[in-house]
Every structure is written in C-alpha cells, then in structure tokens.
Scaffold this motif. Structure first.
Motif, PDB file in Angstrom:
ATOM      1  N   ALA B 109       0.834  -1.203   0.000  1.00 31.23           N
ATOM      2  CA  ALA B 109       0.000   0.000   0.000  1.00 31.23           C
ATOM      3  C   ALA B 109       0.866   1.250   0.000  1.00 31.23           C
ATOM      4  O   ALA B 109       0.619   2.211  -0.744  1.00 31.23           O
ATOM      5  CB  ALA B 109      -0.916  -0.006   1.224  1.00 31.23           C
ATOM      6  N   LEU B 110       1.921   1.204   0.824  1.00 31.39           N
ATOM      7  CA  LEU B 110       2.841   2.356   0.900  1.00 31.39           C
ATOM      8  C   LEU B 110       3.462   2.647  -0.460  1.00 31.39           C
ATOM      9  O   LEU B 110       3.457   3.785  -0.951  1.00 31.39           O
ATOM     10  CB  LEU B 110       3.925   2.042   1.927  1.00 31.39           C
ATOM     11  CG  LEU B 110       4.795   3.198   2.373  1.00 31.39           C
ATOM     12  CD1 LEU B 110       3.984   4.140   3.221  1.00 31.39           C
ATOM     13  CD2 LEU B 110       5.989   2.670   3.143  1.00 31.39           C
ATOM     14  N   SER B 112       2.434   1.711  -3.437  1.00 25.61           N
ATOM     15  CA  SER B 112       1.497   2.137  -4.482  1.00 25.61           C
ATOM     16  C   SER B 112       1.045   3.577  -4.274  1.00 25.61           C
ATOM     17  O   SER B 112       0.899   4.318  -5.251  1.00 25.61           O
ATOM     18  CB  SER B 112       0.301   1.180  -4.568  1.00 25.61           C
ATOM     19  OG  SER B 112      -0.095   0.796  -3.289  1.00 25.61           O
ATOM     20  N   THR B 113       0.875   4.014  -3.007  1.00 22.49           N
ATOM     21  CA  THR B 113       0.547   5.428  -2.811  1.00 22.49           C
ATOM     22  C   THR B 113       1.701   6.306  -3.262  1.00 22.49           C
ATOM     23  O   THR B 113       1.493   7.360  -3.864  1.00 22.49           O
ATOM     24  CB  THR B 113       0.224   5.721  -1.342  1.00 22.49           C
ATOM     25  OG1 THR B 113       1.224   5.120  -0.539  1.00 22.49           O
ATOM     26  CG2 THR B 113      -1.139   5.226  -0.950  1.00 22.49           C
ATOM     27  N   LEU B 116       1.601   6.514  -6.992  1.00 21.33           N
ATOM     28  CA  LEU B 116       0.487   7.303  -7.517  1.00 21.33           C
ATOM     29  C   LEU B 116       0.616   8.785  -7.183  1.00 21.33           C
ATOM     30  O   LEU B 116       0.155   9.635  -7.945  1.00 21.33           O
ATOM     31  CB  LEU B 116      -0.832   6.753  -6.963  1.00 21.33           C
ATOM     32  CG  LEU B 116      -1.215   5.376  -7.507  1.00 21.33           C
ATOM     33  CD1 LEU B 116      -2.469   4.872  -6.836  1.00 21.33           C
ATOM     34  CD2 LEU B 116      -1.407   5.436  -9.014  1.00 21.33           C
ATOM     35  N   SER B 117       1.230   9.112  -6.016  1.00 18.65           N
ATOM     36  CA  SER B 117       1.232  10.516  -5.605  1.00 18.65           C
ATOM     37  C   SER B 117       2.437  11.288  -6.121  1.00 18.65           C
ATOM     38  O   SER B 117       2.399  12.517  -6.167  1.00 18.65           O
ATOM     39  CB  SER B 117       1.193  10.613  -4.083  1.00 18.65           C
ATOM     40  OG  SER B 117       2.368  10.033  -3.557  1.00 18.65           O
TER      41      SER B 117
END
Lengths: 372, 222
Positions: B109-110, B112-113, B116-117
């Motif tokens: 999750a870390l 992928s954020t 994306l960011s």
C-alpha cells in the motif's frame, strides 16, 4: 543501405506487387529466415555427427558407417529416428515437470543464438548492435537447465553431474567473454557484421587471428569447454559419473541434450570463424579481383557469386574448426575436474586479462592497426 | 492499430502475466528449489520487458547477470547445503503468517501510494535504441566517472584476490615440526548405516564380534 543483396526488400516488394498489403508481406517474410536457420542448424548437426563417426573411425583405423546411404551419410538420420522412436521414460520418483523442462532450457538458448550468425553482409536474421554480448548472455542460461536436469532426475550421479556441468560452464564463460572483449575493443562494435567488416579488405592478412593469437587460443579452449567436448566432457564422464546429468534421460529428451551440444559446437565454430577468421571473407578479397577485371560491385551476378562464396567460406572455416575439435576428441585424454578448474581459473583467466590489457595498450599505441 | 503495436501489447500482457505468476510462485511454493527456478523465470520476463522498452543492452545484461550469475549462485547454494531440519508443529503458528501478510500488504500500500502521488517527470527525448551502448559508455566516462571507476577497481580487486586465493598453495618447509599429526578431513554428511558389501561369511564374523582378517584364501572360498 550498404551494397549487397537485399532479400527481405525484394521479397516484400514482390509480394506487394502481387497485391498484398505491406504489413502482411512483412508477416509472410518474418518466419522464413528463422526456419531456414533452424533447418540449417539441424542439418549442420547431422553433418557433424557423420563427420564425428567417420573421423573417429579414421583415427582408429576402421571404416565407420558404410551401408546406410552413400558412405553412411544417412547414419545420423537413422540415429535421430532411433532416438525419436525410443520409449520416453520418466523415473518414478523424479520431478516430472523439471525433468521435462531441463532439456528444453538447455537447447532453446543455443538455437536463439543463431539470430546473430552472419553468412554475408545481409545474410543473417538480425544485425543487433549488442550481437556478441547477446550470445554470451544466452549462453549463461544453459547452466540452469543443466542444474534442473540434474536435480529433477532424483539420482546422485545426475545431481553431481549437473553441478559439475554448471561449474564448468560458469568458469569457462569468463575467459571466453574476456577474449571476445578484446576483439570488440579492436572493432569498436559488438555487432557481428561490424566485426567481420573490420577484418575485410586485406584478405587473409586482415583476419583477427594474426592480431589476437592468444585470444584465439583462449576462445577456442573455452568454447570447447562450454560445449562439453573432450578433453572437457567431464559432466558425462562415463567412468566416474555414469553419464552425469543425462543418466536418467531416454529417447528424445536425451536426444535434445545431444542435439544441444552439437548445435553448440557448430555455433562456437561459426563464432570462431566470425571473430577470428574473417567470417564470410575469402582469403583473397573478391572486391580486389573484381576491381582487376573492372566489374562494378553492384553487378547482380557478381553479388550472387559473392553471397554464395560468403556462405561457403563461413561454412568451410567452421567445419575446419569442427574437424580440429573432433580430431582433438579422439587424440587427447580427458582432464580431471580439479585440473579443469585450475586451467580455467588460474591460467586462462589471468592470461585473458593480460591479453585484454595488452590489446588496449596496442590500440592506444598503434591505432591504425588495432582499430583506434 | 498496426501490426507492431498489436505485437507489443500482446507480448506486454504475456510478459506481465508470466512475471507476476512466477513471482507469486517464488513466494508461495513450499519447495525452495521450485522457488529458485521460478526466480529465473521472473528475471527472464523482466528482460523481456526491457526489450519492449527499447533497452536491448539492459535486457542482455539482465539475462547475463541475474539469470546467469545470481540465479545460478542461489541454485548452487540451495543444492550444496546438506541440511535437513524437521520443523515441530507450533501452537499459534498462524500469528506469524498473519503478521507477515500484514507487513507485506502495508508495504504494498505504501509503495502504491508513493507511485500514484509522486509527480513523475517523464523525459521527452527519443529512446536511444541501438545506440544505447554508445550513450551508456559516454555517460560512464563523463558524469558517472567516479562511481564507474570505483566499482571497476573494487571488482578488479575482488577478481585478483580470488585468483591469488586460488593460486595459494600451502607448502610448509618442515612438516614434522609444524604439523605433528595430520587432521583427517571427512565429508559433512548425514550418518548412514554401514552396508555389508562382502559375502555372507564376512558378515557373520563381524556379527560375532571377532574382526576376522580377510585373507586371500577367505576371499576365494565360495
């Protein structure tokens, strides 16, 4: 566009004139060189097997295959047929997936390497800018297949044989790469076409073997070890290891190993011819002769003669080297595994390094002769 | 969409599937040898992706170094370790697995954020393609000179050191004073039962406890 026969261009043009779209014409062309190369490699193996039997017979003062075809020329075909018809046995406690996958992984990279073998200025599948490097990279996949075959057979001899084969091919890849690197340094390119073109122009005098005699010897020894030819056929040493990693293999799976080693031998011989013996160039440069008679290099019939001569020359050089390898096999005794590793790591590797440094120094000192 | 684009999309899909499948296999399979072989598959498919990105040299280097060197090294390490350990069934073993899973999911999750960011700055320069080797070489000898030289000197030192280690031979001058008794080296293997390899009479005598010396006449007796 360099002068020479452009088979691809004319083939596509002919199809387009027949009314096919350009994309479809390209698609029709695409598999042709690959199939030709596959057939060529397989026929090369058949010729190689026949030569092996005939030359070994001559070395032992007997006749060899005689009755299958003229002078036993169909004997390798009969061998292949026999291998296809044999029962394919997978040992009971072996790992069936890895057992089947092993031979394929050994064979596929060898066939893929034929992508970059040139038989003429435009007579190759693809002229990659990373040519020789691709060959070395593909050759490094083979140990995985050997380890897989050795492990999956569930047999101590096979496992030890696989480990030995992998160790051997790893240790001889480094001197091989070093000697290739010296050539690459001289021709300023990794592409096989450029390497041959760099040797062209002076006939036999321009070949790399005169400038890289030590590199040639290192390359040939390392290539023989990579192909597991005698005196380096330790992985399948029949006295100690009962055929090594191929102990449990039968039928066509064994045939694949066999095919792979012979295709690799032909490939190595072709590469020696390309790297050190001037590739498709004839000992007396053809352009010189055509200049004497005042014929332009773009004359169609001359181009056909050049292409034919190129293929013939490459094959002649390669088969001369294969003859040497076979003669070596039947005259030289097998080395021990510690002698093999000693030779690879303690002798060939330092000599290869020194050869590379010397080439670099010579390139800086005499840039006109060493491709500055 | 012309032919080349279609081929690219199809091979991208195939390579992606192959890579993710093989990577899941590396993690999930219990047989460590399978994991090592599948790791080779992951590396090969990454090389294929590099080819799709017009980076032929990087792809070949990937095959040479990761498949040819790293993976073979891992396989050697697995196959040469002769140790078998029986794991005892533990109470609450699922806690470990759940914790590992949690850590993995949160890491994913870390990442992928982050992907994306981050405002990625994409280069508009055309890809080097076949001239990649020349470009890489120029970079090595201009702006990346120091790291390149450091890495090559380190590697050369390692190579020369390995040759010296391999060439060193122990030849003590006087063996009687330096090494009073020679140590016997044995293979590290699991102890196994001795197999009676000789004829029946030999086994009987060893079972009775008296180690009868085998004379040539003994051997000849039927």
């Amino acid at each position: 566009m360099n002068p020479g026969i452009d088979l691809q261009g004319s083939f596509i043009q002919a199809l387009v004139q027949l009314g096919l779209p350009t994309d479809i014409a390209r698609l029709v062309w695409l598999p042709l060189p690959m199939v030709v190369m596959l057939i060529g490699a397989t026929v090369g193996v058949l010729a190689c097997v026949w030569l092996e039997r005939k030359i070994s017979a001559a070395a032992q003062q007997r006749i060899g295959p005689e009755f299958i075809g003229p002078m036993g020329a169909l004997a390798p075909l009969a061998d292949g047929l026999k291998l296809v018809l044999k029962e394919d046995i997978v040992p009971l406690k072996a790992d069936p997936w890895l057992f089947t996958l092993g031979p394929a992984i050994v064979v596929i990279p060898v066939f893929l390497s034929y992508l970059i073998v040139p038989f003429g200025q435009n007579l190759l599948i693809t002229d990659l800018s990373i040519g020789v490097f691709l060959w070395i990279a593909l050759a490094s996949i083979t140990p995985i297949g050997l380890l897989m075959a050795g492990y999956a057979s569930n047999n101590k001899y096979s496992l030890i044989g696989g480990l030995r084969a992998a160790a051997q091919s790893i240790s001889y890849e480094i001197p091989l790469a070093l000697s290739v690197l010296a050539i690459v340094m001289m021709s300023n390119s990794l592409s096989t076409i450029d390497i041959v073109n760099q040797q062209a122009g002076y006939g036999i005098l321009g070949w790399n073997i005169w400038r890289q005699p030590v590199g040639f010897l290192i390359f040939w020894i390392a290539a023989l070890a990579e192909c597991e030819r005698l005196p380096f056929d330790l992985p399948e040493a029949e006295e100690e290891l009962v055929a090594g990693y191929q102990t449990e293999y039968t039928g066509m799976k064994f045939g694949l190993f066999y095919l792979g080693s012979y295709v690799n031998l032909v490939l190595s011989a072709l590469f020696v011819a390309v790297l050190y013996l001037g590739g498709w160039e004839s000992p007396i440069p053809l352009s010189l002769i055509s200049n004497w008679f005042g014929i332009s290099e773009t004359t169609p019939w001359l181009q056909i003669i050049t292409a034919t001569l190129g293929i013939t020359m490459t094959l002649l050089k390669a088969y001369f080297l294969i003859f040497l390898a076979i003669l070596l096999r039947w005259t030289v005794p097998r080395v021990r595994i510690d002698q093999l590793l000693d030779l690879g790591w303690k002798f060939l590797l330092p000599v290869g390094l020194v050869n590379l440094l010397l080439t670099a120094a010579l390139k800086l000192t005499f840039p006109f002769a060493f491709g500055g | 969409m012309n032919l080349a684009e279609g081929v690219q999309i199809v091979s991208f899909g195939l390579l992606g599937l192959m890579m993710i499948g093989a990577a899941l296999g590396v993690v999930l399979l219990s047989n460590i040898v399978y994991s090592a072989f599948l790791l080779g598959g992951v590396f090969i498919s990454i090389a294929g992706l590099y080819i799709l990105l017009n980076a032929g040299f990087v792809a070949a280097a990937q095959v040479l170094i990761y498949v040819g060197a790293v993976n073979v090294l891992i396989l050697f390490a697995i196959m040469l370790v002769n140790k078998r350990e029986d794991f005892k069934p533990m109470p609450n073993a699922w806690v470990r697995q759940a914790l590992t899973g949690l850590v993995c999911v949160s890491l994913f999750a870390l990442l992928s954020t982050m992907v994306l960011s981050t405002p990625w700055s994409l280069s508009n320069a055309p890809s080097a393609g076949d001239d990649a080797i020349v470009v890489i070489g120029k970079h090595f000898f201009s702006d990346f000179l120091l790291p390149f030289e450091l890495a090559s000197i380190l590697l050369l030192m390692a190579l020369v050191g390995a040759i010296i280690l391999a060439r060193r031979e122990f030849l003590p001058d006087d063996t009687s004073t330096l090494q009073p008794q020679r140590q016997v080296f044995t293979l590290q293997e699991r102890p196994r039962e001795a197999v009676p390899a000789l004829s029946g009479g030999r086994i009987k005598s060893s079972q009775s406890g008296a180690e009868a010396p085998v004379t040539p006449s003994d051997r000849l007796d039927p």
